[in-house]
Design an enzyme around this catalytic site. Structure first.
Site, PDB file in Angstrom:
ATOM      1  CE1 TYR A 104      18.551   7.425 -24.496  1.00  0.00           C
ATOM      2  CE2 TYR A 104      20.891   7.290 -25.062  1.00  0.00           C
ATOM      3  CZ  TYR A 104      19.637   6.702 -24.955  1.00  0.00           C
ATOM      4  OH  TYR A 104      19.480   5.390 -25.318  1.00  0.00           O
ATOM      5  NE  ARG A 106      17.566   8.673 -19.408  1.00  0.00           N
ATOM      6  CZ  ARG A 106      17.436   7.391 -19.789  1.00  0.00           C
ATOM      7  NH1 ARG A 106      18.222   6.880 -20.720  1.00  0.00           N
ATOM      8  NH2 ARG A 106      16.502   6.634 -19.244  1.00  0.00           N
ATOM      9  CB  THR A 236      19.813 -11.209 -29.707  1.00  0.00           C
ATOM     10  OG1 THR A 236      20.150  -9.882 -29.284  1.00  0.00           O
ATOM     11  CG2 THR A 236      18.367 -11.515 -29.368  1.00  0.00           C
ATOM     12  N   GLY A 274      13.987  -1.052 -29.694  1.00  0.00           N
ATOM     13  CA  GLY A 274      13.034  -1.957 -29.067  1.00  0.00           C
ATOM     14  C   GLY A 274      13.189  -3.402 -29.473  1.00  0.00           C
ATOM     15  N   GLY A 276      15.586  -5.516 -28.702  1.00  0.00           N
ATOM     16  CA  GLY A 276      15.948  -6.304 -27.526  1.00  0.00           C
ATOM     17  C   GLY A 276      14.795  -6.471 -26.567  1.00  0.00           C
ATOM     18  CG  ASP A 277      13.141  -3.041 -24.972  1.00  0.00           C
ATOM     19  OD1 ASP A 277      14.064  -3.336 -24.188  1.00  0.00           O
ATOM     20  OD2 ASP A 277      13.001  -1.899 -25.452  1.00  0.00           O
ATOM     21  CG  ASP A 313      10.799   3.342 -28.414  1.00  0.00           C
ATOM     22  OD1 ASP A 313      10.871   4.089 -29.405  1.00  0.00           O
ATOM     23  OD2 ASP A 313      11.571   3.399 -27.445  1.00  0.00           O
TER      24      ASP A 313
END
Length: 336
Positions: A104, A106, A236, A274, A276-277, A313
């Site tokens: 990362y 950010r 999950t 992505g 999980g999203d 994503d």
């Protein structure tokens, strides 16, 4: 139909092509993503109105990131353009025995420096039925945490359903407040949460009871007792065979009842970011579309499984494609 609104940071994703390592790469593929916004985009592909609120730098890179999600059907009119920097993350896509790896970059992003007063939540949520956020958002900065708190309060006042993926990322909480002090108040305003046993212990000190037949049920019972507004806990369960082979199943604890899907086997995995999203967006869609929790959970897990086969994503699948997998059509035969 009213919108599902998400709130959170969107970053640029930079990946070496063809499973190369960063040390081998001479070029990087660009896309954009963020846990909250990925949910909105997946819902848009499923045919549900979705909007995202966030903050981008007021430059070509920031506008490109916003336009990426707009292109995928997300209403971006409530986004703010202030600041100089878009957060980045670098993804090495693993294969077989070699795990994928993320780095990362950010710090000091435009989103981290947002001001809560930039967001008029009564207006943003005026045409909404659902608000979704993740635990990443309040981890980024004190002002992002305050904005999340105000969004949840407005959603409750307006009678919306509120959901959260608690998604505890220990290394993100760097601005002087502890997740354990911030997250309980925010989660208390949620109707549905995505939470694993590990996150429940790390964030809320909740442990499955010793000897419990089902650790997820034991955790969920305690979570609902602590936060009575929560009616649904989902997650999950992953059985990772390798970087290229995954098995997942969906779990849900809904108003005292436990639900579990069969395993979905994904081999080879194209891109697990992505997943999980996509599970969350699938469950939201299922809750608003189907009559049973079993159908909603199966749809969500099938949607997540499909995301593992798609680069980027965002889960670029339609509801019909997910239902095709739900019906047991998992051989990948050519569709004409």
């Amino acid at each position: 139909m009213k919108q599902v609104v998400t709130f959170g940071e969107i970053m640029m994703r930079l990946s070496p092509p063809q499973n190369l390592r960063l040390s081998q790469a001479h070029s990087l593929d660009i896309t954009y993503g963020g846990g909250d916004a990925n949910v909105a985009a997946a819902l848009a592909y499923l045919g549900m109105p979705a909007a995202h609120a966030g903050c981008f730098p007021d430059n070509a890179v920031g506008h490109a990131a916003a336009q990426h999600f707009q292109h995928h059907g997300v209403d971006m009119q409530h986004c703010v353009f202030q600041g100089q920097r878009l957060g980045l993350y670098f993804l090495e896509v693993g294969a077989s025995l070699r795990a994928s790896r993320i780095v990362y970059d950010r710090y000091d992003s435009a989103f981290a420096n947002l001001q809560p007063e930039w967001f008029d939540w009564d207006k943003i949520l005026g045409n909404a039925q659902w608000l979704h956020w993740t635990g990443i958002t309040p981890a980024i900065s004190a002002t992002a945490a305050q904005a999340t708190k105000e969004a949840i309060a407005a959603a409750r006042r307006l009678g919306l359903t509120v959901s959260a993926d608690v998604n505890y990322r220990r290394n993100l909480w760097q601005y002087g407040q502890r997740a354990q002090d911030v997250m309980p108040e925010l989660v208390a305003g949620c109707d549905m949460v995505v939470c694993t046993e590990g996150d429940a212990e790390d964030l809320f000190g909740i442990k499955a009871e010793a000897g419990a037949e089902n650790s997820f049920v034991s955790m969920s019972q305690q979570l609902v007792q602590r936060f009575p507004q929560i009616k649904q806990v989902i997650a999950t369960r992953r059985n990772t065979q390798s970087a290229s082979h995954e098995r997942i199943r969906g779990l849900a604890y809904v108003e005292g009842d436990y639900y579990e899907t069969e395993d979905f086997d994904i081999n080879p995995v194209v891109d697990r970011i992505g997943g999980g999203d996509s599970f969350i967006s699938g469950f939201i869609y299922g809750q608003l579309t189907y009559s049973t929790v079993t159908e909603a959970l199966t749809f969500a897990t099938a949607a997540s499984a499909l995301k593992h086969t798609i680069s980027g994503d965002i889960n670029l699948v339609t509801a019909a494609e997910v239902e095709h997998i739900m019906a047991g059509n998992t051989t990948g035969r050519l569709l004409r």
